[in-house]
Scaffold this motif. Structure first.
Motif, PDB file in Angstrom:
ATOM      1  N   SER A 157       0.847  -1.193   0.000  1.00  0.00           N
ATOM      2  CA  SER A 157       0.000   0.000   0.000  1.00  0.00           C
ATOM      3  C   SER A 157       0.879   1.238   0.000  1.00  0.00           C
ATOM      4  CB  SER A 157      -0.859   0.031   1.269  1.00  0.00           C
ATOM      5  OG  SER A 157      -1.647  -1.128   1.328  1.00  0.00           O
TER       6      SER A 157
ATOM      7  N   PHE B 249       0.811   5.784  -0.035  1.00  0.00           N
ATOM      8  CA  PHE B 249       0.104   7.061   0.004  1.00  0.00           C
ATOM      9  C   PHE B 249       0.647   7.950  -1.100  1.00  0.00           C
ATOM     10  CE2 PHE B 249       0.068   5.683   4.502  1.00  0.00           C
ATOM     11  CZ  PHE B 249      -1.306   5.590   4.662  1.00  0.00           C
TER      12      PHE B 249
ATOM     13  N   GLU C  22      -2.452  -1.069  -3.569  1.00  0.00           N
ATOM     14  CA  GLU C  22      -3.478  -0.201  -2.974  1.00  0.00           C
ATOM     15  C   GLU C  22      -2.893   1.202  -2.828  1.00  0.00           C
ATOM     16  OE1 GLU C  22      -6.310  -0.905   0.684  1.00  0.00           O
ATOM     17  OE2 GLU C  22      -4.288  -0.502   1.397  1.00  0.00           O
TER      18      GLU C  22
ATOM     19  N   THR D 204      -3.711   5.171  -1.498  1.00  0.00           N
ATOM     20  CA  THR D 204      -4.579   6.118  -0.797  1.00  0.00           C
ATOM     21  C   THR D 204      -4.161   7.527  -1.209  1.00  0.00           C
ATOM     22  OG1 THR D 204      -4.762   4.610   1.070  1.00  0.00           O
ATOM     23  CG2 THR D 204      -5.378   6.900   1.475  1.00  0.00           C
TER      24      THR D 204
ATOM     25  N   ARG E 259      -8.296   4.431  -2.245  1.00  0.00           N
ATOM     26  CA  ARG E 259      -8.921   5.113  -1.109  1.00  0.00           C
ATOM     27  C   ARG E 259      -8.529   6.576  -1.179  1.00  0.00           C
ATOM     28  NH1 ARG E 259     -10.224   1.071   2.660  1.00  0.00           N
ATOM     29  NH2 ARG E 259      -9.068  -0.878   2.416  1.00  0.00           N
TER      30      ARG E 259
ATOM     31  N   THR F  63      -8.332  10.343   1.501  1.00  0.00           N
ATOM     32  CA  THR F  63      -8.576  10.991   2.780  1.00  0.00           C
ATOM     33  C   THR F  63      -7.739  12.274   2.851  1.00  0.00           C
ATOM     34  OG1 THR F  63      -8.771  10.495   5.139  1.00  0.00           O
ATOM     35  CG2 THR F  63      -6.716   9.864   4.120  1.00  0.00           C
TER      36      THR F  63
ATOM     37  N   LEU G 290     -10.880  -1.432   5.948  1.00  0.00           N
ATOM     38  CA  LEU G 290      -9.645  -0.994   6.605  1.00  0.00           C
ATOM     39  C   LEU G 290      -9.402  -1.674   7.960  1.00  0.00           C
ATOM     40  CD1 LEU G 290      -7.544   0.904   5.367  1.00  0.00           C
ATOM     41  CD2 LEU G 290      -8.460   2.763   6.729  1.00  0.00           C
TER      42      LEU G 290
END
Ligand code: SF4
Length: 466
Positions: free
Chosen positions: A162, A164, A209, A211, A249, A251, A420
């Motif tokens: 994952s 960011f 993944e 985010t 995802r 945020t 999550l």
């Protein structure tokens, strides 16, 4: 809690201590990359580092004071190294650097460089200047050049499942309790083509993944190659076309910027995970107005209803502040009431604390700390019940889990559910980096346990070309 970024030894050693949010963690990675061509490699050992960076956060209470006390420890270490004939450069980065600026240089003689979040791409120049001239510098302007364009391409060769990716920075909302508009500046969105290329590089390294991060991520408005403005939904759709990316995802979002297209995406894009962090902060309209939140409690609930119509199983997360100036028992009761009605899967709740320079810091009616503490305890008990209820409801379900690493027990691997939640199962290490179906058997205090779907046989998947 602070965390430490690490890497190997070699010519010059760099230690970065990161405080705060995921965006700071992302910035720390990028600072290491900026300094790599200058011969710096990361180390875990602060005592052994030629360059120490504190990447600070301004969100928590007494943030600046905590940085000064950390700098006291750094000073002792710098003096110990000096006694052995070794120099240490010290830099303060992040939101406290932006907010305090020259004040840090004045109060902490140990500091050589103060660099704000918008200037971190200039770090290598600032370090070279400090080394050659011994001059101390403060770089906290919002420079005209595009920080992301000036940063080197991410290529640390490490394998993560994952990742960011910061797509947006800054905020124009000016909630009266928040320092972000002052420390990170006005809203800025990266170009979609640049983000797509970064995600392609990450997926080629095994990332499954992504985010997308932003202080106000759903206000994203990049300029597309077609010349038009791209919304966050358009950007997510484009990233979903990458065959190697299996989960997306984003945020943190503001209720005001949840447009129809973004809500619809939760219903029609299977790669967008059913999890949304959507702060509401308070349940009383009077307090929401004093916070300048630009929504009422009814607006928030109506929005949640629309999102749940589109994706009934969505896990909702939020931020809540208790004890904002002027908050009465009746106001707080409205916060509890909204919390009960929405039923959050996850939440972050805080006592209000004044941030110097923000409008709320000067409001009358500051709530005594003892009252804030009491209210927070009541709220957190309610949120915990709600979180456990959500986790419990997933027991007995079969869910796809993306495995990211080994578990604590031998033979165990651990991953994340679409919601999550951390999930532990007995399984082969070869599953790390991949998704497998898991039957959830139990919900513990902080994680779920499951068993691999019966009859499951592991086969190496065909890697997508990217
Ligand atoms: S929307 Fe979020 S980042 Fe922006 S001012 Fe409000 S709390 Fe701060």
């Amino acid at each position: 809690m602070p965390n430490k970024r690490t890497m190997a030894t070699s010519p010059k050693k760099l230690h970065i201590k990161t405080f705060g949010c995921q965006m700071n963690a992302y910035d720390s990675e990028r600072m290491a990359e900026v300094l790599q061509p200058a011969g710096y490699e990361l180390t875990d050992e602060a005592n052994d580092a030629d360059l120490v960076i504190l990447n600070t956060c301004h969100i928590r209470e007494k943030a600046a004071e905590k940085v000064y006390s950390e700098l006291g420890r750094v000073r002792l270490n710098k003096e110990a190294r000096k006694a052995k004939g070794r120099d240490t450069l010290v830099a303060v980065a992040g939101c406290v650097a932006q907010a305090e600026g020259e004040e840090i240089i004045a109060r902490a003689p140990v500091v050589d460089i103060v660099v704000g979040p918008q200037s971190l791409h200039r770090l290598a120049d600032l370090v070279a200047e400090a080394q050659s001239t011994g001059k101390r510098s403060v770089e906290t302007e919002f420079p005209a050049e595009d920080k992301f364009a000036a940063l080197p391409v991410r290529a640390d060769g490490k394998r993560h499942v994952s990742a960011f990716v910061t797509v947006q920075e800054g905020c124009d909302k000016f909630c009266t309790f928040c320092v972000v508009p002052y420390t990170r500046g006005a809203e800025y969105s990266r170009e979609p083509a640049e983000i797509v290329a970064e995600v392609e590089r990450l997926s080629a390294r095994g990332v499954r993944e992504v985010t997308l991060l932003g202080q106000n991520v759903n206000a994203y408005h990049g300029s597309g190659v077609d010349g038009g403005r791209w919304s966050l939904a358009q950007l997510l759709r484009k990233l979903a076309e990458n065959p190697a990316i299996e989960r997306l995802r984003f945020t943190t979002s503001h209720p005001h910027d949840m447009d129809d297209d973004l809500i619809a995406l939760f219903g029609d894009e299977p790669k967008l995970m059913p999890y949304l962090h959507l702060p509401f902060q308070a349940g009383s309209d009077r307090i929401l107005a004093a916070m300048n939140r630009k929504h009422t409690a009814a607006d928030y609930e109506a929005l949640i209803a629309r999102i749940r119509d589109t994706r009934p199983d969505i896990a909702l997360s939020t931020d809540i502040i208790v004890g904002f100036p002027g908050e009465t028992d009746a106001d707080f009761e409205e916060t509890l009431s909204l919390t009960r009605r929405v039923r959050f899967a996850q939440a972050f709740s805080f006592k209000y604390s004044a941030r110097p320079g923000t409008p709320a810091a000067n409001l009358d009616g500051q709530v005594p700390d003892s009252v804030k503490k009491e209210r927070l305890a009541v709220l957190q008990a309610l949120l915990e019940e709600s979180r456990r209820g959500f986790d419990q409801a997933t027991v007995g379900r079969r869910m796809p889990v993306l495995f990211g690493g080994k578990g604590r027990k031998p033979g165990q691997i651990t991953g994340r559910s679409p919601y999550l939640q951390a999930v532990h199962v007995e399984g082969p290490d070869t599953l790390i980096g991949h998704i497998a179906e898991v039957d959830i058997s139990a919900a513990g205090p902080n994680s779920l346990t499951g068993v691999m779907k019966s009859g499951f046989e592991w086969r190496e998947p065909v890697q997508a070309a990217v």
